[in-house]
Design a protein around this motif. Structure first.
Motif, PDB file in Angstrom:
ATOM      1  N   GLY A 150      12.385  97.423   3.133  1.00  0.00           N
ATOM      2  CA  GLY A 150      12.341  98.414   2.059  1.00  0.00           C
ATOM      3  C   GLY A 150      11.171  98.167   1.141  1.00  0.00           C
ATOM      4  O   GLY A 150      10.144  98.847   1.248  1.00  0.00           O
ATOM      5  N   PRO A 151      11.264  97.165   0.244  1.00  0.00           N
ATOM      6  CA  PRO A 151      10.153  96.888  -0.660  1.00  0.00           C
ATOM      7  C   PRO A 151       8.923  96.413   0.126  1.00  0.00           C
ATOM      8  O   PRO A 151       9.052  95.764   1.163  1.00  0.00           O
ATOM      9  CB  PRO A 151      10.702  95.763  -1.555  1.00  0.00           C
ATOM     10  CG  PRO A 151      12.172  95.813  -1.400  1.00  0.00           C
ATOM     11  CD  PRO A 151      12.427  96.297  -0.012  1.00  0.00           C
ATOM     12  N   THR A 152       7.735  96.741  -0.378  1.00  0.00           N
ATOM     13  CA  THR A 152       6.521  96.252   0.258  1.00  0.00           C
ATOM     14  C   THR A 152       6.300  94.795  -0.134  1.00  0.00           C
ATOM     15  O   THR A 152       6.955  94.270  -1.043  1.00  0.00           O
ATOM     16  CB  THR A 152       5.301  97.071  -0.185  1.00  0.00           C
ATOM     17  OG1 THR A 152       5.088  96.856  -1.603  1.00  0.00           O
ATOM     18  CG2 THR A 152       5.515  98.555   0.082  1.00  0.00           C
ATOM     19  N   SER A 153       5.359  94.146   0.527  1.00  0.00           N
ATOM     20  CA  SER A 153       5.025  92.763   0.184  1.00  0.00           C
ATOM     21  C   SER A 153       4.566  92.668  -1.269  1.00  0.00           C
ATOM     22  O   SER A 153       4.885  91.711  -1.980  1.00  0.00           O
ATOM     23  CB  SER A 153       3.929  92.240   1.120  1.00  0.00           C
ATOM     24  OG  SER A 153       4.387  92.206   2.447  1.00  0.00           O
ATOM     25  N   ALA A 154       3.801  93.680  -1.725  1.00  0.00           N
ATOM     26  CA  ALA A 154       3.331  93.687  -3.111  1.00  0.00           C
ATOM     27  C   ALA A 154       4.507  93.797  -4.083  1.00  0.00           C
ATOM     28  O   ALA A 154       4.522  93.138  -5.134  1.00  0.00           O
ATOM     29  CB  ALA A 154       2.359  94.844  -3.324  1.00  0.00           C
ATOM     30  N   ASP A 155       5.493  94.618  -3.745  1.00  0.00           N
ATOM     31  CA  ASP A 155       6.682  94.751  -4.590  1.00  0.00           C
ATOM     32  C   ASP A 155       7.395  93.402  -4.734  1.00  0.00           C
ATOM     33  O   ASP A 155       7.818  93.017  -5.831  1.00  0.00           O
ATOM     34  CB  ASP A 155       7.655  95.778  -3.999  1.00  0.00           C
ATOM     35  CG  ASP A 155       7.107  97.195  -4.040  1.00  0.00           C
ATOM     36  OD1 ASP A 155       6.256  97.469  -4.900  1.00  0.00           O
ATOM     37  OD2 ASP A 155       7.529  98.011  -3.196  1.00  0.00           O
ATOM     38  N   VAL A 156       7.529  92.715  -3.602  1.00  0.00           N
ATOM     39  CA  VAL A 156       8.229  91.430  -3.610  1.00  0.00           C
ATOM     40  C   VAL A 156       7.467  90.408  -4.443  1.00  0.00           C
ATOM     41  O   VAL A 156       8.049  89.641  -5.208  1.00  0.00           O
ATOM     42  CB  VAL A 156       8.425  90.911  -2.170  1.00  0.00           C
ATOM     43  CG1 VAL A 156       9.013  89.504  -2.185  1.00  0.00           C
ATOM     44  CG2 VAL A 156       9.353  91.847  -1.397  1.00  0.00           C
ATOM     45  N   LEU A 157       6.144  90.390  -4.311  1.00  0.00           N
ATOM     46  CA  LEU A 157       5.341  89.454  -5.088  1.00  0.00           C
ATOM     47  C   LEU A 157       5.449  89.739  -6.588  1.00  0.00           C
ATOM     48  O   LEU A 157       5.494  88.807  -7.395  1.00  0.00           O
ATOM     49  CB  LEU A 157       3.880  89.522  -4.647  1.00  0.00           C
ATOM     50  CG  LEU A 157       3.556  88.829  -3.321  1.00  0.00           C
ATOM     51  CD1 LEU A 157       2.100  89.069  -2.945  1.00  0.00           C
ATOM     52  CD2 LEU A 157       3.833  87.335  -3.404  1.00  0.00           C
ATOM     53  N   ASN A 158       5.491  91.007  -6.956  1.00  0.00           N
ATOM     54  CA  ASN A 158       5.641  91.348  -8.376  1.00  0.00           C
ATOM     55  C   ASN A 158       6.981  90.857  -8.926  1.00  0.00           C
ATOM     56  O   ASN A 158       7.061  90.356 -10.038  1.00  0.00           O
ATOM     57  CB  ASN A 158       5.514  92.862  -8.564  1.00  0.00           C
ATOM     58  CG  ASN A 158       4.090  93.351  -8.409  1.00  0.00           C
ATOM     59  OD1 ASN A 158       3.144  92.606  -8.661  1.00  0.00           O
ATOM     60  ND2 ASN A 158       3.924  94.597  -8.003  1.00  0.00           N
ATOM     61  N   THR A 159       8.035  91.016  -8.112  1.00  0.00           N
ATOM     62  CA  THR A 159       9.351  90.523  -8.521  1.00  0.00           C
ATOM     63  C   THR A 159       9.332  89.007  -8.650  1.00  0.00           C
ATOM     64  O   THR A 159       9.894  88.435  -9.591  1.00  0.00           O
ATOM     65  CB  THR A 159      10.427  90.939  -7.491  1.00  0.00           C
ATOM     66  OG1 THR A 159      10.441  92.359  -7.367  1.00  0.00           O
ATOM     67  CG2 THR A 159      11.810  90.449  -7.925  1.00  0.00           C
ATOM     68  N   LEU A 160       8.656  88.360  -7.710  1.00  0.00           N
ATOM     69  CA  LEU A 160       8.562  86.902  -7.740  1.00  0.00           C
ATOM     70  C   LEU A 160       7.771  86.428  -8.955  1.00  0.00           C
ATOM     71  O   LEU A 160       8.119  85.423  -9.580  1.00  0.00           O
ATOM     72  CB  LEU A 160       7.899  86.405  -6.455  1.00  0.00           C
ATOM     73  CG  LEU A 160       7.752  84.892  -6.276  1.00  0.00           C
ATOM     74  CD1 LEU A 160       9.126  84.229  -6.306  1.00  0.00           C
ATOM     75  CD2 LEU A 160       7.040  84.581  -4.979  1.00  0.00           C
TER      76      LEU A 160
END
Length: 265
Positions: free
Chosen positions: A37-47
């Motif tokens: 679902g989320p892109t890699s960029a989305d996950v990095l922002n959450t991290l």
């Protein structure tokens, strides 16, 4: 009340600064689990938010290429009978074909043709670039994009885990620049049908495996990261001069491939 609030803010900032200092003292790499679902960029922002906006941890940011070198493993669930423009479930169905003639034995026999050194055409919807822009972005903008030429890729192992038409599950171990989406598409065509990927999970990247190393979102904490952190060797003079060396020679086939295969975005 105002004085109490200021004190609480001061304590909070002190805790954050303490955590930030601790995090900045680390050197290494850790693996995280990226759900669909989320892109890699989305996950990095959450991290970044979870880690006080610090993602690169010391020398680990400089050693990613070295420490992530090696084969990758994927588990893919495909659906026979329907092809999509993106070769996965996010795309639009562009073709439908019968799959009733495909048996488990025929499927397993055909897998042998896609093991070893093979030629593969990357998907149009990919991170590969044309004129400096990702092909997937250009397509979404309505621009015409020609397929990249076939290129050599390596499949170390390929096995059928489940066959319940129209669905099937395969495990793949491959080298860099390989697209599982293209594999599923090519495999179905070789079986006189069509298919697309419904689910794709990367289970291994270099020395990191999904089961043993990847941290899920509920474990993105300093304590868990400290335990999971893989130390990096100190960069040598040779590593520091990589960029200079690259500018002095023509790209090798592996350098000029571009992209890194399926990213499960």
């Amino acid at each position: 009340m105002a004085s109490s609030s200021r004190a609480a803010i001061a304590i909070s900032m002190a805790v954050q600064n303490s955590s930030l200092s601790k995090l900045q003292s680390f050197n290494g790499i850790f693996a995280i689990y990226k759900k669909q679902g989320p892109t890699s960029a989305d996950v990095l922002n959450t991290l970044k938010k979870a880690l006080l906006k610090v993602v690169g941890i010391g020398e680990g940011t400089k050693m990613l290429t070295t420490m992530l070198a090696g084969s990758k493993k994927y588990r893919a669930i495909g659906e026979l009978g329907k092809a999509t423009d993106s070769l996965d479930v996010t795309g639009n169905v562009i073709e439908e074909k019968s799959y009733d003639h495909i048996t488990k034995e025929a499927f397993e026999e055909k897998l042998k043709q896609f093991t070893g050194e093979i030629m593969q055409v990357p998907p149009l919807y990919s991170a590969l670039k044309k004129d400096g822009k990702r092909m997937s972005v250009l397509l979404k903008q309505g621009q015409e994009v020609e397929a990249k030429p076939a290129r050599p890729v390596t499949v170390y192992s390929l096995s059928l885990q489940d066959f319940s038409p129209p669905y099937f599950t395969i495990d793949v171990e491959c080298g860099g620049g390989f697209y599982v989406r293209s594999l599923v598409d090519d495999l179905a065509k070789a079986l006189c049908s069509c298919a697309h990927i419904k689910e794709l999970t990367r289970t291994k990247q270099g020395q990191f495996t999904l089961e043993e190393h990847a941290l899920k979102e509920d474990r993105w904490t300093l304590t868990d990261i400290t335990q999971a952190l893989q130390p990096c060797p100190k960069p040598s003079g040779q590593h520091k001069n990589v960029k200079k060396a690259k500018s002095k020679h023509m790209p090798t086939p592996s350098e000029s491939k571009g992209g890194d295969g399926d990213t499960n975005d």
